[in-house]
Design an enzyme around this catalytic site. Structure first.
Site, PDB file in Angstrom:
ATOM      1  N   LEU A 126       0.871  -1.361   0.049  1.00 27.54           N
ATOM      2  CA  LEU A 126       0.094   0.059   0.026  1.00 27.54           C
ATOM      3  C   LEU A 126       0.770   1.406   0.176  1.00 27.54           C
ATOM      4  O   LEU A 126       0.341   2.359  -0.388  1.00 27.54           O
ATOM      5  CB  LEU A 126      -0.821   0.061   1.187  1.00 27.54           C
ATOM      6  N   ALA A 165      -7.319  -4.657   2.629  1.00 25.21           N
ATOM      7  CA  ALA A 165      -6.363  -4.156   3.420  1.00 25.21           C
ATOM      8  C   ALA A 165      -6.155  -2.747   4.138  1.00 25.21           C
ATOM      9  O   ALA A 165      -6.600  -1.838   3.578  1.00 25.21           O
ATOM     10  CB  ALA A 165      -4.920  -4.465   2.354  1.00 25.21           C
ATOM     11  N   TYR A 178      -6.170   4.512  14.531  1.00 25.16           N
ATOM     12  CA  TYR A 178      -6.699   3.646  13.585  1.00 25.16           C
ATOM     13  C   TYR A 178      -8.180   3.819  13.122  1.00 25.16           C
ATOM     14  O   TYR A 178      -8.371   3.920  11.787  1.00 25.16           O
ATOM     15  CB  TYR A 178      -7.044   2.400  14.568  1.00 25.16           C
ATOM     16  N   LYS A 215      -9.256   5.120   9.299  1.00 21.79           N
ATOM     17  CA  LYS A 215     -10.579   4.617   8.504  1.00 21.79           C
ATOM     18  C   LYS A 215     -11.313   5.630   7.962  1.00 21.79           C
ATOM     19  O   LYS A 215     -12.037   5.813   7.013  1.00 21.79           O
ATOM     20  CB  LYS A 215     -11.595   3.876   9.376  1.00 21.79           C
ATOM     21  N   PRO A 245     -18.028  -2.549   8.926  1.00 17.73           N
ATOM     22  CA  PRO A 245     -17.996  -3.429   9.927  1.00 17.73           C
ATOM     23  C   PRO A 245     -17.931  -3.065  11.437  1.00 17.73           C
ATOM     24  O   PRO A 245     -17.051  -2.237  11.514  1.00 17.73           O
ATOM     25  CB  PRO A 245     -16.881  -4.600   9.551  1.00 17.73           C
ATOM     26  N   VAL A 263     -14.943  -7.406  14.462  1.00 17.28           N
ATOM     27  CA  VAL A 263     -15.094  -8.619  13.649  1.00 17.28           C
ATOM     28  C   VAL A 263     -14.425  -9.682  14.374  1.00 17.28           C
ATOM     29  O   VAL A 263     -13.387  -9.877  14.574  1.00 17.28           O
ATOM     30  CB  VAL A 263     -14.159  -8.184  12.345  1.00 17.28           C
ATOM     31  N   SER A 303      -9.428  -7.588  15.988  1.00 17.92           N
ATOM     32  CA  SER A 303     -10.269  -7.487  17.158  1.00 17.92           C
ATOM     33  C   SER A 303     -10.277  -9.141  17.908  1.00 17.92           C
ATOM     34  O   SER A 303     -10.852  -9.141  18.918  1.00 17.92           O
ATOM     35  CB  SER A 303     -11.913  -6.988  17.231  1.00 17.92           C
TER      36      SER A 303
END
Length: 347
Positions: free
Chosen positions: A63, A83, A155, A159, A184, A187, A199
């Site tokens: 990435l 990813a 984090y 997102k 989501p 998860v 998680s």
């Protein structure tokens, strides 16, 4: 309908199940890895899901770099961009997560639009649709979270900013490529490999007796298998074009998760904690609880959220959260090598 699908970040928790379900559905699947040495482990990881890996091709792409993406995209019909950097991030350098997530997403989209991919389905997070905690509003797809809101760690900010960048890029880019995003909750579910289990480490901690007493923290849970299914539904459904979809089943407090584990697993859950800590004590201790520190703003809160849009438009029908928690724990217990410590990044 089958086709060629690229899944980014093949060794990830969600990506592994997306790959398995796509192969099961007869698709030709490609995936990206940062390191070619991980290919054997990836192929071994998806074997327990009961699929053959003959239709899986691996491309090396990162990435943070342009190299490899054009080759990975060439001839693809669809892309599942799963990813993303994981972990809580260095609080002194939030860009360590934010920059790779945002720039990596744009790198994927540039390559996808150049290749004429039909649709990119991007994994975001339910936090990107969360209003301020005192707003008394239900999280739904019409809401855009404020990345400056102090409830979000690096984090979750990564997102929010990555998804915003994706929609902005697509709004300014002509061509046939469409975008859909999946948001989501936390998860959980069966683990195919220990790398990037995210998680799931919350369940792992409970099985190991950590924390020794439970904070009043809860999660909107989604099963990784249901999440993979939703990605694939969103990939081809005409009505999913240009849409965001929250993916979640039920809300569970950690105390309820612990009770469920003890009730269903018996002696195998002997270390699962019983005691619940008062919030005032937890606030004092959270700075020393590495796995849960980033969740401090959610202490004692059961914020409302709805996944009705995904149910109505795409037939999303997730498992009960209690089933997901048990299946997750069983997969960890049945393969003790999966119980190693990893960073936590519940959505």
């Amino acid at each position: 309908m089958t086709g060629t699908v690229l899944v980014t970040g093949g060794t990830g928790f969600v990506a592994g199940w997306c790959i398995a379900e796509l192969l099961r559905g007869g698709h030709a699947v490609r995936t990206t890895l940062r390191n070619a040495n991980k290919e054997t482990a990836l192929r071994m990881a998806i074997t327990p899901a009961g699929v053959c890996d003959h239709a899986l091709s691996v491309f090396i792409a990162d990435l943070t770099r342009d190299e490899g993406w054009d080759a990975a995209m060439a001839g693809c019909d669809y892309v599942l961009h799963v990813a993303s950097p994981l972990g809580g991030g260095d609080p002194t350098n939030p860009d360590a997560l934010i920059t790779p997530a945002r720039e990596g997403t744009l790198r994927v989209l540039r390559a996808a639009t150049k290749a004429g991919v039909k649709r990119v389905v991007m994994t975001s997070a339910a936090a990107t649709a969360r209003p301020p905690l005192n707003a008394n509003r239900t999280s739904d797809e019409t809401i855009w979270a404020d990345p400056a809101d102090p409830q979000f760690d690096a984090y979750r900010r990564s997102k929010i900013l990555a998804e915003r960048a994706a929609w902005d890029f697509m709004a300014q880019t002509a061509g046939p490529t469409e975008l859909t995003t999946i948001l989501p909750g936390a998860v959980f579910g069966p683990v195919l490999a220990r790398e990037n289990a995210g998680s799931v480490q919350i369940i792992q901690g409970l099985l190991a007796g950590r924390p020794s007493a439970l904070p009043k923290l809860g999660f909107w849970i989604v099963d990784v298998r249901d999440l993979a299914d939703l990605h694939i539904r969103a990939m081809t459904a005409p009505e999913a074009r240009g849409q965001r979809f929250i993916a979640a089943s039920d809300f569970m407090w950690m105390e309820d998760m612990a009770k469920t584990l003890r009730a269903e697993l018996g002696d195998r859950a002997i270390k699962v904690p019983h005691r619940v800590l008062p919030n005032v004590v937890v606030r004092l201790l959270l700075p020393f609880m590495a796995q849960l520190r980033s969740l401090a703003p959610l202490l004692g809160r059961r914020f409302p959220l709805t996944a009705e849009k995904a149910r109505r438009m795409l037939g999303f029908s997730p498992r009960p959260a209690a089933v997901t928690v048990i299946d997750c724990a069983m997969s960890l217990l049945d393969n003790m090598s999966l119980l190693d410590e990893r960073p936590v990044s519940a959505a």
